[in-house]
Motif scaffolding. Structure first.
Motif, short mmCIF file in Angstrom:
data_model
loop_
_atom_site.label_atom_id
_atom_site.label_comp_id
_atom_site.label_asym_id
_atom_site.label_seq_id
_atom_site.Cartn_x
_atom_site.Cartn_y
_atom_site.Cartn_z
N ARG A 27 -24.92 -53.14 -43.84
CA ARG A 27 -25.30 -53.66 -45.05
C ARG A 27 -24.52 -54.65 -45.54
O ARG A 27 -23.16 -54.32 -45.58
N THR A 28 -25.02 -55.58 -46.10
CA THR A 28 -24.17 -56.89 -46.92
C THR A 28 -24.47 -56.68 -48.46
O THR A 28 -25.79 -56.57 -48.70
N ILE A 29 -23.70 -56.70 -49.25
CA ILE A 29 -23.78 -56.81 -50.56
C ILE A 29 -23.21 -57.95 -51.23
O ILE A 29 -22.17 -58.28 -50.80
N GLN A 33 -23.59 -56.85 -56.85
CA GLN A 33 -24.28 -55.51 -56.51
C GLN A 33 -23.19 -54.33 -56.35
O GLN A 33 -23.32 -53.32 -56.68
N GLU A 82 -20.64 -43.38 -46.78
CA GLU A 82 -20.62 -44.85 -46.63
C GLU A 82 -19.30 -45.37 -47.02
O GLU A 82 -18.60 -44.85 -47.73
N ASN A 107 -22.44 -45.64 -41.59
CA ASN A 107 -22.79 -46.28 -42.87
C ASN A 107 -21.97 -47.12 -43.62
O ASN A 107 -21.11 -46.85 -44.25
N THR A 109 -20.85 -51.02 -45.52
CA THR A 109 -21.33 -52.05 -46.18
C THR A 109 -20.32 -53.05 -46.33
O THR A 109 -19.07 -52.66 -46.56
#
Length: 119
Positions: A27-29, A33, A82, A107, A109
């Motif tokens: 996942r990229t934030i 965020q 995560e 998980n 990020t």
């Protein structure tokens, strides 16, 4: 330009694009965020910059594990929680995400833009 030079340029561009592509399943934030996620105690926050970079400017709650030490120190992280990774610009943290993925972390990020985008 001769054909050999053109082929070399195309290969170099291809390699660069391949290296910069996002890691599948990561996942990229944005840093905006990230601000909303820092209070989550179920997440592990890892800064993969050098100790000098980390000491100069870091985000409270992040643990410093330099990228070159990550394969050996990943065992200090839980695979059940995560992992949020950050670096200076997002390049090293993308590599860190790939390393963690290869080590069996599910998980992960990556913070896009890294500390350069943090305000």
């Amino acid at each position: 330009m001769n054909t050999g030079t053109i082929i070399m340029i195309v290969l170099l561009i291809g390699l660069l694009v391949w290296r910069l592509r996002p890691v599948k399943g990561v996942r990229t934030i944005t840093t905006a965020q990230l601000k909303g996620e820092l209070a989550d105690k179920n997440k592990q926050f890892v800064d993969v910059r050098t100790p000098g970079e980390f000491k100069g400017n870091s985000i409270k709650g992040f643990k410093n594990i330099p990228l070159d030490q990550l394969p050996n120190k990943a065992s200090t992280l839980s695979k059940d929680r995560e992992v949020v990774v950050i670096c200076q610009s997002g390049m090293r943290s993308a590599r860190a995400a790939k390393i963690l993925k290869n080590l069996g972390f599910k998980n992960i990020t990556n913070v896009k833009g890294g500390m350069s985008a943090w305000r």
